[in-house]
Design an enzyme around this catalytic site. Structure first.
Site, PDB file in Angstrom:
ATOM      1  N   SER A   1      14.625 -35.225  -5.478  1.00 41.16           N
ATOM      2  CA  SER A   1      13.709 -34.424  -4.660  1.00 41.16           C
ATOM      3  C   SER A   1      12.277 -34.870  -4.887  1.00 41.16           C
ATOM      4  CB  SER A   1      13.793 -32.935  -5.055  1.00 41.16           C
ATOM      5  OG  SER A   1      15.126 -32.464  -5.052  1.00 41.16           O
TER       6      SER A   1
ATOM      7  N   HIS B   1      11.731 -36.039  -8.710  1.00 37.67           N
ATOM      8  CA  HIS B   1      12.604 -35.496  -9.755  1.00 37.67           C
ATOM      9  C   HIS B   1      14.058 -35.827  -9.413  1.00 37.67           C
ATOM     10  CE1 HIS B   1      13.949 -32.812 -12.896  1.00 37.67           C
ATOM     11  NE2 HIS B   1      14.819 -32.312 -12.043  1.00 37.67           N
TER      12      HIS B   1
ATOM     13  N   ASN C   1       5.626 -34.975  -7.121  1.00 37.23           N
ATOM     14  CA  ASN C   1       6.452 -35.503  -8.211  1.00 37.23           C
ATOM     15  C   ASN C   1       7.816 -35.873  -7.648  1.00 37.23           C
ATOM     16  OD1 ASN C   1       7.343 -35.920 -10.994  1.00 37.23           O
ATOM     17  ND2 ASN C   1       8.479 -33.996 -10.797  1.00 37.23           N
TER      18      ASN C   1
ATOM     19  N   ASP D   1       8.891 -28.490 -12.229  1.00 43.91           N
ATOM     20  CA  ASP D   1       9.799 -28.926 -11.168  1.00 43.91           C
ATOM     21  C   ASP D   1      10.101 -27.790 -10.180  1.00 43.91           C
ATOM     22  OD1 ASP D   1       9.981 -31.482 -12.364  1.00 43.91           O
ATOM     23  OD2 ASP D   1      11.559 -30.781 -13.704  1.00 43.91           O
TER      24      ASP D   1
HETATM   25  C1  GRF Z   1      13.172 -41.497 -12.169  1.00 40.08           C
HETATM   26  O1  GRF Z   1      14.530 -41.221 -12.198  1.00 40.08           O
HETATM   27  C2  GRF Z   1      12.399 -40.276 -11.757  1.00 40.08           C
HETATM   28  O2  GRF Z   1      13.054 -39.509 -10.801  1.00 40.08           O
HETATM   29  C3  GRF Z   1      12.337 -39.510 -13.043  1.00 40.08           C
HETATM   30  O3  GRF Z   1      12.155 -40.474 -14.034  1.00 40.08           O
HETATM   31  C4  GRF Z   1      12.656 -41.730 -13.575  1.00 40.08           C
HETATM   32  C5  GRF Z   1      11.515 -42.680 -13.615  1.00 40.08           C
HETATM   33  O4  GRF Z   1      11.891 -43.985 -13.335  1.00 40.08           O
HETATM   34  N1  GRF Z   1      11.323 -38.495 -12.996  1.00 40.08           N
HETATM   35  P1  GRF Z   1      10.799 -45.100 -13.141  1.00 40.08           P
HETATM   36  O5  GRF Z   1       9.854 -45.019 -14.349  1.00 40.08           O
HETATM   37  O6  GRF Z   1      10.069 -44.845 -11.864  1.00 40.08           O
HETATM   38  O7  GRF Z   1      11.569 -46.383 -13.134  1.00 40.08           O
END
Ligand code: GRF
Length: 223
Positions: free
Chosen positions: A145, A118, A116, A154
């Protein structure tokens, strides 16, 4: 996925399924880098029918599907997802802006094969509102991360991170905006490690090139 994989196996593009819920810019970054880093994306799956990333998938010719969370119970959603994945057998599952908590059994099945991204320097700020929390705490740096997914939200082992400085004039929106391109680079570089069969989880510890990793890899230093 280990160093004993044969060279021929290493050359096979890694099959990576991507799960999204919205904009899908991390998915797009992965797709655009796919040939270069040695992956193929057999499917992108959204839990929301209105996810913008599905439109990109359509124009880019990436097979896409929606498993609408509102139409399934929690366990039926996981089963439908598993059924879709069973039919495609991806080697790695990437949660990229996937705003749904998967059940423990699903997570256990995909243990060590699901990552994932995050937007925080984990273990700081799991969950939502990371940009706001960084500002509220007066942090001087922020980041993102990539971690293995475990049952703790997370909370799985962190593989890699990127960092940006926090400026006095920053707002949650400006932090999110400046962090996003770094996230894209971080995710692409990290998935590239998987494509090279260089990283794996052993007893909940991360091994890179057969050596235990003591600290998360840092973008532009280690990656
Ligand atoms: C990103 O900031 C990711 O880290 C978080 O949600 C956002 C998703 O953006 N989990 P996208 O849908 O990839 O544009």
């Amino acid at each position: 996925m280990n160093a004993s994989s044969t060279t021929a196996e290493r050359r096979q593009p890694l099959s990576v399924a991507v799960l999204i819920s919205g904009r899908g810019s991390n998915f797009r970054a992965l797709h655009q880098a796919a040939d270069r880093i040695g992956i193929r994306i057999p499917v992108v799956i959204s839990n929301r029918p209105d996810a913008e990333g599905l439109k990109y998938a359509q124009t880019a010719g990436v097979p896409a599907c929606c498993i609408d969370r509102r139409k399934y119970s929690r366990s039926a959603f996981d089963q439908a997802l598993q059924a879709k994945l069973d039919s495609l057998q991806p080697e790695l599952l990437v949660l990229a802006g996937f705003m749904h908590i998967l059940g423990d059994a699903f997570v256990a099945d995909w243990s060590a094969r699901m990552i994932n991204i995050h937007p925080s320097l984990l273990p700081k700020y799991p969950g939502l509102n990371t940009h706001r929390n960084v500002l509220a705490n007066g942090d001087s740096e922020h980041g993102a991360s990539v971690h293995f997914v475990t049952a703790k939200l997370d909370g799985g082992p962190v593989i890699s991170q990127c960092r940006i400085p926090v400026m006095p004039e920053d707002s949650p929106q400006s932090l999110a905006r400046r962090l996003l391109p770094e996230e894209h680079r971080l995710l692409v570089r990290t998935v590239e490690l998987f494509a090279g069969r260089r990283v794996e989880l052993r007893d909940n510890l991360i091994c890179l090139d057969e050596r235990l990793l003591n600290d998360a890899l840092q973008l532009d230093q280690d990656l």
